[in-house]
Design a protein around this motif. Structure first.
Motif, PDB file in Angstrom:
ATOM      1  N   LYS A 100     -23.728  31.252 -53.102  1.00  0.00           N
ATOM      2  CA  LYS A 100     -23.672  31.198 -54.459  1.00  0.00           C
ATOM      3  C   LYS A 100     -22.598  32.249 -55.033  1.00  0.00           C
ATOM      4  CE  LYS A 100     -26.758  31.033 -58.414  1.00  0.00           C
ATOM      5  NZ  LYS A 100     -27.733  31.636 -59.123  1.00  0.00           N
ATOM      6  N   THR A 101     -22.778  33.471 -54.760  1.00  0.00           N
ATOM      7  CA  THR A 101     -21.727  34.419 -55.077  1.00  0.00           C
ATOM      8  C   THR A 101     -20.318  33.932 -54.882  1.00  0.00           C
ATOM      9  OG1 THR A 101     -23.554  36.095 -54.334  1.00  0.00           O
ATOM     10  CG2 THR A 101     -21.379  37.019 -55.096  1.00  0.00           C
ATOM     11  N   ALA A 102     -20.106  33.519 -53.657  1.00  0.00           N
ATOM     12  CA  ALA A 102     -18.788  33.211 -53.138  1.00  0.00           C
ATOM     13  C   ALA A 102     -18.457  31.898 -54.117  1.00  0.00           C
ATOM     14  CB  ALA A 102     -18.724  32.668 -51.851  1.00  0.00           C
ATOM     15  N   LEU A 103     -19.386  30.797 -54.133  1.00  0.00           N
ATOM     16  CA  LEU A 103     -18.829  29.682 -54.889  1.00  0.00           C
ATOM     17  C   LEU A 103     -18.541  29.909 -56.360  1.00  0.00           C
ATOM     18  CD1 LEU A 103     -18.501  26.632 -55.114  1.00  0.00           C
ATOM     19  CD2 LEU A 103     -21.037  26.500 -55.623  1.00  0.00           C
ATOM     20  N   ASN A 104     -19.391  30.855 -56.998  1.00  0.00           N
ATOM     21  CA  ASN A 104     -19.174  31.205 -58.262  1.00  0.00           C
ATOM     22  C   ASN A 104     -17.763  31.905 -58.613  1.00  0.00           C
ATOM     23  OD1 ASN A 104     -21.223  29.805 -59.514  1.00  0.00           O
ATOM     24  ND2 ASN A 104     -22.642  31.455 -59.364  1.00  0.00           N
ATOM     25  N   ALA A 105     -17.547  32.877 -57.729  1.00  0.00           N
ATOM     26  CA  ALA A 105     -16.439  33.668 -57.615  1.00  0.00           C
ATOM     27  C   ALA A 105     -15.090  32.737 -57.674  1.00  0.00           C
ATOM     28  CB  ALA A 105     -16.285  34.507 -56.589  1.00  0.00           C
ATOM     29  N   VAL A 106     -15.314  31.694 -56.876  1.00  0.00           N
ATOM     30  CA  VAL A 106     -14.226  30.658 -56.519  1.00  0.00           C
ATOM     31  C   VAL A 106     -13.941  29.859 -57.698  1.00  0.00           C
ATOM     32  CG1 VAL A 106     -13.224  28.708 -55.151  1.00  0.00           C
ATOM     33  CG2 VAL A 106     -14.218  30.674 -53.870  1.00  0.00           C
ATOM     34  N   ARG A 107     -15.153  29.257 -58.268  1.00  0.00           N
ATOM     35  CA  ARG A 107     -15.273  28.652 -59.700  1.00  0.00           C
ATOM     36  C   ARG A 107     -14.741  29.371 -60.863  1.00  0.00           C
ATOM     37  NH1 ARG A 107     -18.518  23.909 -59.705  1.00  0.00           N
ATOM     38  NH2 ARG A 107     -18.876  24.284 -62.093  1.00  0.00           N
ATOM     39  N   LYS A 108     -15.025  30.738 -60.602  1.00  0.00           N
ATOM     40  CA  LYS A 108     -14.391  31.450 -62.073  1.00  0.00           C
ATOM     41  C   LYS A 108     -12.944  31.448 -61.955  1.00  0.00           C
ATOM     42  CE  LYS A 108     -15.276  36.114 -63.768  1.00  0.00           C
ATOM     43  NZ  LYS A 108     -15.577  37.351 -63.350  1.00  0.00           N
ATOM     44  N   SER A 109     -12.527  31.717 -60.708  1.00  0.00           N
ATOM     45  CA  SER A 109     -10.851  31.838 -60.551  1.00  0.00           C
ATOM     46  C   SER A 109     -10.322  30.449 -61.122  1.00  0.00           C
ATOM     47  CB  SER A 109     -10.570  32.039 -59.162  1.00  0.00           C
ATOM     48  OG  SER A 109     -10.608  31.098 -58.392  1.00  0.00           O
ATOM     49  N   ARG A 110     -11.098  29.287 -60.752  1.00  0.00           N
ATOM     50  CA  ARG A 110     -10.744  28.098 -61.369  1.00  0.00           C
ATOM     51  C   ARG A 110     -10.847  27.634 -62.791  1.00  0.00           C
ATOM     52  NH1 ARG A 110     -13.579  24.767 -56.639  1.00  0.00           N
ATOM     53  NH2 ARG A 110     -12.608  25.425 -54.857  1.00  0.00           N
ATOM     54  N   GLY A 111     -11.373  28.651 -63.255  1.00  0.00           N
ATOM     55  CA  GLY A 111     -11.843  28.550 -64.991  1.00  0.00           C
ATOM     56  C   GLY A 111     -12.906  27.578 -65.201  1.00  0.00           C
ATOM     57  N   GLU A 112     -13.829  27.570 -64.074  1.00  0.00           N
ATOM     58  CA  GLU A 112     -15.033  26.528 -64.267  1.00  0.00           C
ATOM     59  C   GLU A 112     -16.234  27.738 -64.411  1.00  0.00           C
ATOM     60  OE1 GLU A 112     -13.375  23.599 -60.904  1.00  0.00           O
ATOM     61  OE2 GLU A 112     -15.079  24.547 -60.301  1.00  0.00           O
ATOM     62  N   ASP A 113     -17.095  27.131 -65.138  1.00  0.00           N
ATOM     63  CA  ASP A 113     -18.392  27.867 -65.207  1.00  0.00           C
ATOM     64  C   ASP A 113     -19.312  28.117 -64.054  1.00  0.00           C
ATOM     65  OD1 ASP A 113     -17.756  28.047 -67.962  1.00  0.00           O
ATOM     66  OD2 ASP A 113     -19.077  26.166 -68.412  1.00  0.00           O
ATOM     67  N   ASP A 114     -20.199  29.152 -63.936  1.00  0.00           N
ATOM     68  CA  ASP A 114     -21.253  29.338 -62.929  1.00  0.00           C
ATOM     69  C   ASP A 114     -21.995  28.091 -63.020  1.00  0.00           C
ATOM     70  OD1 ASP A 114     -19.954  31.798 -62.548  1.00  0.00           O
ATOM     71  OD2 ASP A 114     -21.832  33.132 -62.900  1.00  0.00           O
ATOM     72  N   LEU A 115     -22.445  27.895 -61.611  1.00  0.00           N
ATOM     73  CA  LEU A 115     -23.280  26.890 -61.394  1.00  0.00           C
ATOM     74  C   LEU A 115     -24.706  27.619 -61.502  1.00  0.00           C
ATOM     75  CD1 LEU A 115     -22.448  24.707 -58.523  1.00  0.00           C
ATOM     76  CD2 LEU A 115     -22.007  24.124 -60.670  1.00  0.00           C
ATOM     77  N   ASP A 116     -25.603  26.945 -62.363  1.00  0.00           N
ATOM     78  CA  ASP A 116     -27.038  27.583 -62.279  1.00  0.00           C
ATOM     79  C   ASP A 116     -27.814  27.122 -61.070  1.00  0.00           C
ATOM     80  OD1 ASP A 116     -28.320  25.081 -62.135  1.00  0.00           O
ATOM     81  OD2 ASP A 116     -28.279  24.946 -64.571  1.00  0.00           O
ATOM     82  N   ALA A 117     -28.866  27.915 -60.620  1.00  0.00           N
ATOM     83  CA  ALA A 117     -29.760  27.765 -59.577  1.00  0.00           C
ATOM     84  C   ALA A 117     -29.814  26.202 -59.191  1.00  0.00           C
ATOM     85  CB  ALA A 117     -31.032  28.468 -59.711  1.00  0.00           C
ATOM     86  N   MET A 118     -30.112  25.522 -60.160  1.00  0.00           N
ATOM     87  CA  MET A 118     -30.503  24.295 -59.715  1.00  0.00           C
ATOM     88  C   MET A 118     -29.396  23.315 -59.155  1.00  0.00           C
ATOM     89  SD  MET A 118     -33.775  24.038 -59.881  1.00  0.00           S
ATOM     90  CE  MET A 118     -34.128  22.278 -59.422  1.00  0.00           C
ATOM     91  N   GLN A 119     -28.466  23.503 -59.932  1.00  0.00           N
ATOM     92  CA  GLN A 119     -27.194  22.782 -59.787  1.00  0.00           C
ATOM     93  C   GLN A 119     -26.721  23.080 -58.302  1.00  0.00           C
ATOM     94  OE1 GLN A 119     -25.171  24.218 -63.206  1.00  0.00           O
ATOM     95  NE2 GLN A 119     -24.875  22.350 -63.949  1.00  0.00           N
ATOM     96  N   PHE A 120     -26.689  24.496 -58.175  1.00  0.00           N
ATOM     97  CA  PHE A 120     -26.118  25.177 -56.923  1.00  0.00           C
ATOM     98  C   PHE A 120     -27.111  24.511 -55.776  1.00  0.00           C
ATOM     99  CE2 PHE A 120     -26.877  28.417 -53.700  1.00  0.00           C
ATOM    100  CZ  PHE A 120     -25.315  28.412 -53.348  1.00  0.00           C
ATOM    101  N   GLU A 126     -27.359  18.994 -50.147  1.00  0.00           N
ATOM    102  CA  GLU A 126     -26.452  17.646 -49.704  1.00  0.00           C
ATOM    103  C   GLU A 126     -25.587  17.873 -48.594  1.00  0.00           C
ATOM    104  OE1 GLU A 126     -24.471  16.200 -53.070  1.00  0.00           O
ATOM    105  OE2 GLU A 126     -26.275  15.502 -54.234  1.00  0.00           O
ATOM    106  N   LYS A 127     -25.078  18.879 -48.618  1.00  0.00           N
ATOM    107  CA  LYS A 127     -24.036  19.102 -47.588  1.00  0.00           C
ATOM    108  C   LYS A 127     -24.781  19.789 -46.694  1.00  0.00           C
ATOM    109  CE  LYS A 127     -20.597  19.665 -50.995  1.00  0.00           C
ATOM    110  NZ  LYS A 127     -19.286  18.926 -51.182  1.00  0.00           N
TER     111      LYS A 127
END
Lengths: 250, 484, 449
Positions: A100-120, A126-127
């Protein structure tokens, strides 16, 4: 996508990469093969930007940008992903927390919002399912006490979750039995995409039976000694690296 | 602390009745700086304390004058001028204070924001509104009725002295005698308020009880006293949080906490200490000299301390357990993080007296910047502690080459059937771990915060949920600026 | 500070009584060093339990033992009593009440590179040879008893190991204490200089004869030059009424190696302190030991390693077996200074308590100012593993034998760390003897019960 020109790199003052040229186009899968100690892993660390791996000459362009100007985490945020040969253990940090920490760091750099716990969790589960990574495994401290196969599946999961544009798979087949290899390879193949390139680093041809490369390069003594299609890998399987080593020595 | 506001009120209201020999030109809203017998009589009179308590305070004061400062801890600071502090809540005139949030140091606000403390509380914490009522009291008042139904007493210790004198008299100073150490002695003489909890037989306290301490006014010492008694077969979880505004001068916090568990009772005591640590150059910050000790008086009783120490310029603190009752259990889980010029000397004492007593110590020390972090602990197995067990694990992590991490355990066993195990390690965050995290897109600071949180996990998971979240954030905040 | 009650200085008149009898007293620097050291001792005083480093070892009984600096009626010694000492084929240097006895010694031929001389003789004949080494390594601020020794040492040994000399045959220093009609104290001083690339094995046996109280306050200073290797093994098997306080101060240069083993089985109150200063990179030090105590014995093993430069290693492993109402003390401190990156320091103390009344106090300590280090310590205390005991008994072994086997195995883990084979055998024999004595005592107690 990636263009390496006349790359020279040293580790502890010793030159390991000695003038390497490599161009990888969007959507292409390249394999780099070679005997032990020729600089395969060094190349992956140089691309990822590890401290202590010093580029003395040459350049690396990634999507037109000079990669060497970027810090490790900046490269990761640009979409470079390294699946480690030996994923490190981080005690006390749950796999989900890490992801989650890594994904949000990457998303942030792409200008995307953090995923909340449920979305994450939905995104990851799935994967994880297709890669046979259980919820229990996700809750455990990252890689701590994982078997070789579990570690590699976990690397594949991180790759699937972070959705990089350029993935380096460093000896992904080492320590895997045939079933685990298939699971990981399926995971990787599922990610093949016209917008995503991959660099597969391997000693043996075995992995390439499952992840079919577009191009194969033989790395000997810090340089590309030969390039070809996947038939080159088959030839290596049959004859070994002797001819290239001899050529190098001569 | 709410008591601060409350005592100010009391000082105001008592003005005319004041009768203890202060010179007449004193502005009666304030007690004068410094400590002497008159001040102690004054404090005691404000609180309308019984004679025995005043006597006890005065005995403590006389003893304190003679007592040496504890010098064995690995902390370094100039001698404290005890006469240069107010011992009774004494705010300066309003002109000196920030009048609105705009005047408060934005750094402080930023910190509170990160902690998720709402804006109106930030105002309070920043010292803008001193008359605000605090969480500790609101919890008590909000749920007082509900707690009373079950016979639980949760009130300020001043109230307890009035309403439950027999309990206070029986237990106050029974775990930490006034002569225990210089700081506890000062507290015994000068404590202004604190919390009191009594859980009656067989009652499991239905909610976490909590206090949020803050040091608010300038030039004040804070000397709160907490007393928690868990009667037979009862259980309580108690939370304590601490913050303080930024001040250039050092402020003294010398608290005493006493816990008592009778047969089959359990107290879980959690602290997140985030007193102001001083600035990057070590200017200002709280001297946190705290004596916390629990006595497992009863059979099968248990006392568990969990602490996350991130604040204070100097931390001097050893929450301990005296395991008197057979089969009693003591636990100490600790995270101590120091950065910049902070110094922490913290640990525990586990004194095994009863049979089959057991104790667990898990201590994680993280030092960054130019700070020093010391674990100091004692495990003592007395001759009658048949079958006693102790396990101790102390791990230290160093971030940067300007800090120090130290481990000083004292392990004394006088019973052959006892088993004592101590392990300690010191290391740094491995380059491999940092690289792995960075390769996944984490910045230096994010990587450090993540790895350190993992390092502390065994301790953090002991915290009640709502505290654990705050503590995890604090770990990250405390280490800001320590890498890169 | 609280006003501490001023304790009268122990041995207060010793310096004035002995000063004029000391060797080399006409040498100015030596007289000055002695006077300064005495002042230091007088300022620090005999350590008390208020001194952090002496928290667990109380010297009140030494203070009250009525020890006089110039005792009367000390019997002469004409033969070497070897019984309690290490049994090993070695060169022999004998000290009797701290006085070197060439007549009882069999010294190596200095031609081979190892020279052994009496300290008093060197102080008289060639005092300059001492100036560079005496008191240079032992820190008199940290070691008040070493300061006392420096002030009063009347004799001892000066050992020199020539550059490149690799001495096969060990040197055995036998220190014998004999009490007179009045309790006696003595201050043997041993100086060891190992030049570059030399190597040697030095053993010490500390034993006592006769009955009565004596106090041996020994100091050894070892200066180990680059790439020199010194093995230093010590048996403390003093008379049961004796006091033994000893310090070994060691300085290690680049690539030097120092291996120590200390077995404490004797004495009434004993303390062996080792201070190692690592001032050279890639130096290695190993400090192992064991303490086997019974009756009312008290033995303290205190060590301190100062990693002052990068890339050095220290290893420490101690084992203790404590019976009756004896008390064992282990204190081990690893200091890693600010620039001493890549230090690898490991330390472990394990103690076995065999009876009610036995006590172990452990204080392992890490003080670390460099981040790129691997340091750890561990300490355990407990009784014999009941499961192991049960297992052995289920195979038909009686309890006493089973206990004996397990204790032997427990101590064996320390003894087998000794790198020099013949020395290992010699220590094993002492351990075996100690275990046998215990078994016999137990058997006797069993009979009488």
């Amino acid at each position: 996508m990636l263009e390496i020109r006349n790359l020279h790199a040293t580790v502890d003052g010793k030159e390991i990469i000695k003038g390497l040229d490599l161009t990888i186009g969007a959507g292409e899968v390249h394999a780099i093969m070679g005997p032990n100690g020729t600089g395969k892993s060094t190349l992956s660390y140089v691309l990822a930007g590890r401290d202590g791996y010093e580029v003395t000459e040459g350049e690396i362009l990634f999507q037109g940008e000079n990669l060497l100007d970027l810090e490790t985490d900046e490269r990761a945020c640009r979409g470079i992903f390294l699946a480690f040969q030996y994923p490190v253990e981080i005690p006390g940090v749950a796999g989900t927390t890490f992801l989650k920490t890594a994904l949000n760091a990457v998303r942030k750099s792409r200008g995307e919002d953090d995923l909340d716990a449920m979305q994450f969790l939905k995104h990851v589960r799935e994967k994880a399912k297709t890669l046979g990574v259980s919820d229990e495994m996700l809750r455990r401290p990252l890689n701590v006490g994982f078997s070789g196969g579990e570690k590699k599946r976990n690397e594949a999961l991180q790759m699937a979750v972070l959705e990089p544009s350029f993935a380096i798979l460093d000896e992904t087949d080492s320590g895997l039995d045939i079933d685990a290899l298939k699971v990981v390879a399926d995971g990787v193949n599922a990610m093949r995409d016209p917008a995503r390139s991959m660099l597969i680093i391997t000693h043996y041809q075995r992995l390439l039976n499952y992840i079919e490369p577009d191009h194969v390069h033989v790395l000997v003594n810090g340089r590309i000694a030969k390039s070809g299609g996947k038939e080159l890998a088959e030839r290596l399987e049959e004859h070994g690296y002797a001819e290239f080593l001899d050529a190098e020595a001569a | 602390m709410a008591a601060t506001a409350k005592t100010i009120e009391q000082v105001k209201s008592v003005g005319d009745k004041y009768k203890y020999g202060f010179v007449t030109d004193i502005d009666l809203d304030y007690a004068p700086k410094g400590l002497n017998e008159d001040i102690i009589r004054f404090i005691s009179a404000k609180k309308e304390e019984p004679e025995w308590l005043l006597e006890w305070r005065l005995k403590a004061y006389a003893h304190w004058l003679e007592m040496p400062e504890p010098e064995w801890a690995k902390v370094d600071f100039p001698p404290i001028d005890y006469q240069d502090a107010y011992y009774y809540a004494a705010p300066k005139s309003d002109e000196d204070k920030p009048k609105s949030l705009d005047e408060v140091d934005p750094k402080l606000l930023e910190t509170y924001e990160k902690l998720g403390i709402p804006l109106h509380e930030q105002e309070v914490l920043a010292g803008v509104a001193v008359d605000a009522v605090f969480d500790s009291v609101s919890v008590a008042t909000t749920y007082k009725g509900k707690l009373e139904e079950q016979g639980i007493i949760f009130c300020s210790i001043s109230e307890a002295v009035q309403d439950h004198p027999e309990l206070v008299k029986k237990y106050l100073g029974s775990v930490v005698p006034y002569g225990d150490n210089k700081h506890a002695c000062l507290n015994s003489a000068a404590f202004t308020d604190g919390s009191f909890v009594y859980i009656p037989k067989g009652v499991r306290c239905p909610m976490e009880l909590s206090t949020y301490f803050r040091i608010n006014a300038e030039n004040t010492g804070q000397f709160e006293r907490t007393l928690i008694i868990a009667d037979e077969g009862s259980y309580v979880s108690y939370l304590e949080g601490c913050t303080a505004p930024m001040r250039d001068e050092n402020q003294l916090h010398a608290a005493v906490v006493e816990l008592i568990t009778l047969d089959d009772a359990e107290i879980k005591y959690s602290t997140v200490q985030n007193w102001y640590p001083g600035d990057e150059d070590g200017k200002g910050g709280i001297y946190n000299f705290v004596t916390k000790r629990g006595a497992c008086r009863g059979r099968n009783s248990k006392i568990s301390w969990t602490q996350v120490e991130t604040g204070s310029a100097i931390t001097w603190k050893y929450p301990s357990c005296i395991l008197e009752g057979d089969n009693s259990v003591g636990e100490f889980y600790s995270v101590a993080i120091t950065n910049n010029l902070q110094q922490a000397d913290t640990g525990t004492k586990m004194i095994h007296l009863g049979k089959n007593t057991s104790s667990t110590i898990i201590a994680k020390g993280i030092a960054a910047g130019r700070s020093d972090s010391t674990y100091r602990g004692q495990v003592k197995i007395m001759p009658n502690a048949e079958g006693a067990r102790n396990f101790t694990q102390c791990d230290s992590l160093l971030i940067g080459d300007q800090c120090g991490a130290h481990t000083v355990p004292y392990i004394e066993s006088r019973n052959p059937s006892a088993r004592v195990e101590h392990e300690a390690t010191t290391s740094k965050i491995s380059d491999d771990q940092m690289f792995y995290c960075q390769q996944r897109g984490l910045s230096d600071e994010e990587a450090v915060a993540l790895i350190v949180n993992g390092f502390c996990r065994e301790v953090l998971q002991q915290l009640p949920m709502e505290f654990a979240v705050e503590a995890q954030k604090l770990v990250g905040i405390s280490l800001e600026g320590s890498v890169g | 500070m609280a006003a501490r009650k001023k304790i009268p200085l122990a041995f207060a008149d010793a310096f004035s009584a002995l000063e004029t009898t000391l060797p080399g007293r006409s040498v100015p620097w030596l007289s000055r060093l002695r006077a300064e050291s005495w002042d230091r001792y007088a300022a620090l005083g005999l350590p008390t339990v208020r001194d952090e480093s002496w928290k667990f070892t109380n010297l009140n009984s030494l203070r009250r033992a009525g020890i006089v600096p110039t005792p009367e009626g000390v019997p002469a010694l004409d033969t070497v009593p070897l019984g309690a000492a290490l049994s090993i084929d070695a060169h022999l240097a004998v000290l009797v009440n701290g006085v070197f006895r060439a007549d009882l010694s069999s010294l190596p031929d200095a031609e081979a590179g190892l020279s052994v001389k009496g300290f008093a003789a060197v102080a008289e004949d060639d005092p300059d040879a001492l100036e560079g080494s005496l008191g240079k390594i032992a820190d008199r601020d940290a070691l008040p008893m070493a300061a006392l020794n420096t002030a009063l040492a009347a004799d001892g040994l000066v050992i020199h190991l020539r550059r490149g000399a690799e001495i096969e045959k060990p040197l055995h220093i036998l220190s014998i204490g004999i009490a007179g009609e009045t309790p006696v104290m003595f201050q043997p001083r041993v100086l060891v200089t190992a030049e570059e690339n030399s190597s040697a094995c030095i053993l010490e046996s500390h034993v006592g004869v006769g009955d009565g109280v004596y106090f041996s306050n020994a100091v050894t200073e070892l200066d180990v030059a680059p790439r020199a290797r010194v093995r230093h093994y010590k048996l403390q098997n003093e008379h049961p009424a004796a006091f033994h306080i000893a310090a070994a101060a060691v300085s290690l240069a680049d690539g030097a190696a120092y291996e120590s083993f200390v077995l404490q089985v004797g004495g009434r109150i004993a303390r062996n302190e080792i201070q190692i200063h690592i001032g050279g990179e890639h130096a290695e030090c190993t400090m192992n030991g064991a303490y086997l105590l019974r009756g009312k014995q008290h033995a303290d093993s205190t060590t301190f390693v100062d990693h002052a430069v990068p890339n050095s290693t220290s290893r420490e492993f101690y084992k203790g077996v404590i019976d009756d109402t004896a008390r064992g003390v282990f204190q081990g401190k690893i200091l890693v200074r600010k620039d001493a990156q890549k230090t690898d320091g490991q330390q472990l103390n394990k103690a076995l308590l065999l009876s009610r009344g036995a006590e172990i106090d452990s204080k392992p300590e890490l003080e670390i100012y460099a981040d790129d280090v691997i340091c750890s310590h561990g300490a355990t205390a407990g009784e014999l593993d009941n499961e192991a005991l049960f297992y052995l008994r289920s195979r038909g072994i009686d309890e006493a034998t089973a206990r004996g086997l397990l204790i032997e195995a427990f101590v064996g883990e320390a003894v087998e760390q000794i790198g020099h084979a013949a020395s290992q055998d010699a220590f094993q024999k002492v351990v075996d003897g100690w275990l046998r004595d215990g078994a016999q005592t137990r058997a006797k107690d069993g009979d009488s019960a």
